[in-house]
Design a protein around this motif. Structure first.
Motif, PDB file in Angstrom:
ATOM      1  N   GLN A  92     -95.220   8.274 -31.730  1.00 61.63           N
ATOM      2  CA  GLN A  92     -96.497   8.837 -32.454  1.00 61.63           C
ATOM      3  C   GLN A  92     -96.397  10.264 -33.046  1.00 61.63           C
ATOM      4  O   GLN A  92     -97.304  10.995 -33.069  1.00 61.63           O
ATOM      5  N   ASN A  94     -96.351  13.198 -32.208  1.00 54.29           N
ATOM      6  CA  ASN A  94     -96.930  14.081 -31.254  1.00 54.29           C
ATOM      7  C   ASN A  94     -96.518  15.825 -31.667  1.00 54.29           C
ATOM      8  O   ASN A  94     -96.328  16.375 -30.851  1.00 54.29           O
TER       9      ASN A  94
ATOM     10  N   GLU B 131    -110.740  15.671 -22.418  1.00 58.30           N
ATOM     11  CA  GLU B 131    -109.988  14.388 -22.083  1.00 58.30           C
ATOM     12  C   GLU B 131    -109.773  13.502 -23.355  1.00 58.30           C
ATOM     13  O   GLU B 131    -108.985  12.537 -23.699  1.00 58.30           O
ATOM     14  N   SER B 132    -110.325  14.024 -24.553  1.00 59.63           N
ATOM     15  CA  SER B 132    -110.048  13.342 -25.868  1.00 59.63           C
ATOM     16  C   SER B 132    -109.013  13.814 -26.686  1.00 59.63           C
ATOM     17  O   SER B 132    -108.336  12.974 -27.384  1.00 59.63           O
ATOM     18  N   ILE B 133    -108.012  14.722 -25.789  1.00 57.67           N
ATOM     19  CA  ILE B 133    -106.816  15.074 -26.574  1.00 57.67           C
ATOM     20  C   ILE B 133    -105.722  14.079 -25.809  1.00 57.67           C
ATOM     21  O   ILE B 133    -105.807  14.132 -24.509  1.00 57.67           O
ATOM     22  N   SER B 134    -104.945  13.712 -26.700  1.00 56.31           N
ATOM     23  CA  SER B 134    -103.921  12.542 -26.306  1.00 56.31           C
ATOM     24  C   SER B 134    -103.049  13.122 -25.226  1.00 56.31           C
ATOM     25  O   SER B 134    -102.530  14.030 -25.396  1.00 56.31           O
ATOM     26  N   GLN B 135    -102.624  12.150 -24.352  1.00 56.54           N
ATOM     27  CA  GLN B 135    -101.423  12.446 -23.589  1.00 56.54           C
ATOM     28  C   GLN B 135    -100.416  12.921 -24.216  1.00 56.54           C
ATOM     29  O   GLN B 135     -99.629  13.779 -23.693  1.00 56.54           O
ATOM     30  N   GLY B 136     -99.993  12.429 -25.164  1.00 58.39           N
ATOM     31  CA  GLY B 136     -98.846  12.666 -25.987  1.00 58.39           C
ATOM     32  C   GLY B 136     -98.809  14.137 -26.271  1.00 58.39           C
ATOM     33  O   GLY B 136     -97.566  14.776 -26.406  1.00 58.39           O
ATOM     34  N   GLN B 137     -99.740  15.009 -26.430  1.00 59.04           N
ATOM     35  CA  GLN B 137     -99.765  16.308 -26.881  1.00 59.04           C
ATOM     36  C   GLN B 137     -99.030  17.127 -25.601  1.00 59.04           C
ATOM     37  O   GLN B 137     -98.318  18.103 -25.919  1.00 59.04           O
ATOM     38  N   TYR B 138     -99.669  16.626 -24.427  1.00 55.58           N
ATOM     39  CA  TYR B 138     -99.158  17.315 -23.093  1.00 55.58           C
ATOM     40  C   TYR B 138     -97.482  17.095 -23.018  1.00 55.58           C
ATOM     41  O   TYR B 138     -96.720  17.955 -22.778  1.00 55.58           O
ATOM     42  N   GLN B 159    -107.523  22.555 -30.011  1.00 58.26           N
ATOM     43  CA  GLN B 159    -107.938  21.221 -30.290  1.00 58.26           C
ATOM     44  C   GLN B 159    -109.059  21.193 -29.752  1.00 58.26           C
ATOM     45  O   GLN B 159    -109.903  20.127 -30.251  1.00 58.26           O
ATOM     46  N   ARG B 163    -112.731  20.200 -31.331  1.00 61.16           N
ATOM     47  CA  ARG B 163    -113.427  18.906 -31.066  1.00 61.16           C
ATOM     48  C   ARG B 163    -114.863  19.249 -30.438  1.00 61.16           C
ATOM     49  O   ARG B 163    -115.802  18.211 -30.968  1.00 61.16           O
TER      50      ARG B 163
END
Lengths: 256, 237
Positions: A92, A94, B131-138, B159, B163
């Motif tokens: 994705q 990211n 919690e709405s920020i995707s794990q992928g960002q981390y 982000q 939101r």
């Protein structure tokens, strides 16, 4: 000893065994593709290699030395140092949405540079070097003119190329790709695969989880076929695709 | 009483309303962030008590909560029912030689009630945003060698801010109007002032007139918040 070795890695989520005693190795400058149907554990393996997921047992060896052994408790700092041997490109992308393309590339190297002892005295030069490096890498992936664009202004293929450029900024020893074209429209996969091919020609060591069979066959030095958490077959791509031995690989290739 | 005098008197009261608004916003925001981290904690001993606390505070009407904070310190302790906040006001009044009873102690009680109450609401907004920020960002941050702190402040925070601006706007507009509840323990905010005028000068219209002050303030607030939202519209989350 091989350049990078995965020894006996296992991982369960609750009662589901996702990886069962995975072993494989690769040499420097090689491209290894991991293929297999969804749920076979490919992505989990890649996540374990990148320290995003903790294996229950097994070891990783890099350049002949033990890099990690399951159960080892790592401090955040040590974990980061070990993790940085690897780069990761996600399905994705990211990208960081609030930063433009160049900022996406420069953010992490800039933060890392702050820890260097010469940061205070050479701050400007260091930032200049990072910016120049970003320009070179963007040119390499064909996105020089998009340096000031924000991720939301780019196509999926362009975003993925930025993600690759961002990973290249830190010159990881092994660059990992988790289904880099799976989130893309078919007409956009070509541009990403082209970048990957160029990286392979430059002898960048890569592990690629992919569903693009023709691509895997063309680019890889070795293909690993995973099924139900085990490596069912591995070897030379030509041999693997033309003369599969295991029934599961035969069935998998027949479906493709 | 003429229009100008009434406007001035109401404006004085509205100043106190604004003070309560600003104080609550300023203190409840960091406290809310702290509560949100507690309610997301991996440790049960932190997470469960904070969830219960947030449930209790959000479950009690704010007016009742004001009474609770106001009367409770007098009920515990030596049990002689001295109201701590009234005592503060009495002492301050005597010390200053003022002919009118001062209200700083009671204001403190209201401020505490507002800060705790709004921190709980804010914490839920923050939690939802985080919690709405995707794990992928981390994960993208981690694989680039960023620390947890760097990932939170450099990647996630902006982000989250984007939101939460709309729900947060809603909440602080509610806060503006909730300041009127302070009149329950005789803080001379605008409604209290208007009611006093209605009683003493037999004028009913200042009560309705006070709405204008709220409307203007909320209008300005809406413009400012809209600006912030627009400034963050250059990227998509």
């Amino acid at each position: 000893m091989a350049y990078f070795e995965v020894n006996n890695i296992s991982k369960s989520f609750g009662k589901t065994e996702v990886l069962k005693n995975i072993d494989f190795s690769m040499e420097k400058g090689q491209v290894v593709s991991i293929i297999g149907s969804s749920g076979s554990g490919k992505t989990t393996l890649l996540r374990c290699i990148n320290f995003l997921c903790e294996p229950d047992q097994g070891q990783f060896h890099l350049e002949g030395e033990l890099l990690y052994e399951a159960g080892e408790k790592l401090s955040d700092r040590l974990l980061r140092d070990k993790r940085m041997n690897f780069g990761m490109v996600f399905q994705q992308f990211n990208l960081f949405p609030q930063y433009n393309v160049k900022e996406n590339l420069c953010l992490a190297p800039g933060l890392l540079a702050k820890e260097k002892p010469d940061w205070r005295t050479r701050k400007k030069e260091i930032l200049q070097e990072i910016a120049e490096r970003a320009d070179r890498i963007l040119e390499q992936v064909g996105l020089s003119e998009k340096a000031a664009a924000y991720p939301c202004e780019l196509s999926g293929g362009q975003q993925q190329r930025v993600a690759i450029a961002r990973a290249l900024m830190l010159s990881p020893k092994i660059l990992c790709f988790d289904e880099p074209t799976s989130a893309l429209d078919p007409e956009l996969t070509g541009e990403v695969l082209r970048v990957l091919k160029e990286l392979a020609q430059k002898k960048i060591t890569m592990i690629i989880v992919t569903h693009e069979m023709n691509f895997a066959r063309e680019i890889s030095d070795k293909v690993v076929f995973m099924a139900d958490g085990v490596i069912a077959e591995e070897g030379d791509p030509e041999r693997l695709f033309t003369d599969p031995q295991s029934p599961r690989l035969k069935a998998f290739l027949a479906k493709e | 009483m003429d229009f100008v005098t009434i406007t001035k008197t109401l404006l004085e009261g509205f100043g106190i309303s604004c003070l309560l608004f600003a104080g609550t916003l300023l203190l409840a925001t960091p406290l809310g962030l702290l509560f949100s981290f507690c309610s997301m904690s991996k440790l049960k001993v932190i997470r469960i008590p904070s969830k219960i606390f947030i449930w209790v505070v959000r479950g009690i009407p704010l007016m009742l909560f004001i009474f609770l904070i106001y009367y409770l310190p007098g009920l515990i302790g030596d049990g002689n029912m001295v109201n701590l906040f009234d005592k503060l006001d009495l002492e301050a009044t005597i010390a200053s030689g003022s002919r009118e009873l001062l209200w700083y102690g009671r204001f403190l009680a209201v401020l505490i009630a507002f800060v705790v109450n709004y921190a709980c609401y804010f914490s839920e907004i923050f939690r939802g945003g985080i919690e709405s920020i995707s794990q992928g960002q981390y994960e993208a941050g981690y694989v680039l060698g960023m620390t947890r702190t760097q990932v939170f402040f450099r990647v996630v925070l902006k982000q989250v801010v984007k939101r939460i601006v709309p729900p947060f706007s809603n909440e602080i507009i509610t806060l503006v109007k909730d300041t009127a509840l302070a009149n329950a323990i005789a803080i001379p905010e605008i409604i209290f002032t208007a009611k006093k005028m209605a009683n003493s000068a037999a004028l009913i219209w200042p009560i309705f007139y006070s709405a204008v002050f709220y409307l203007i303030f909320v209008g300005v607030l809406t413009l400012v918040l809209g600006r912030i939202e627009k400034r963050l519209s250059y990227f998509k989350v």
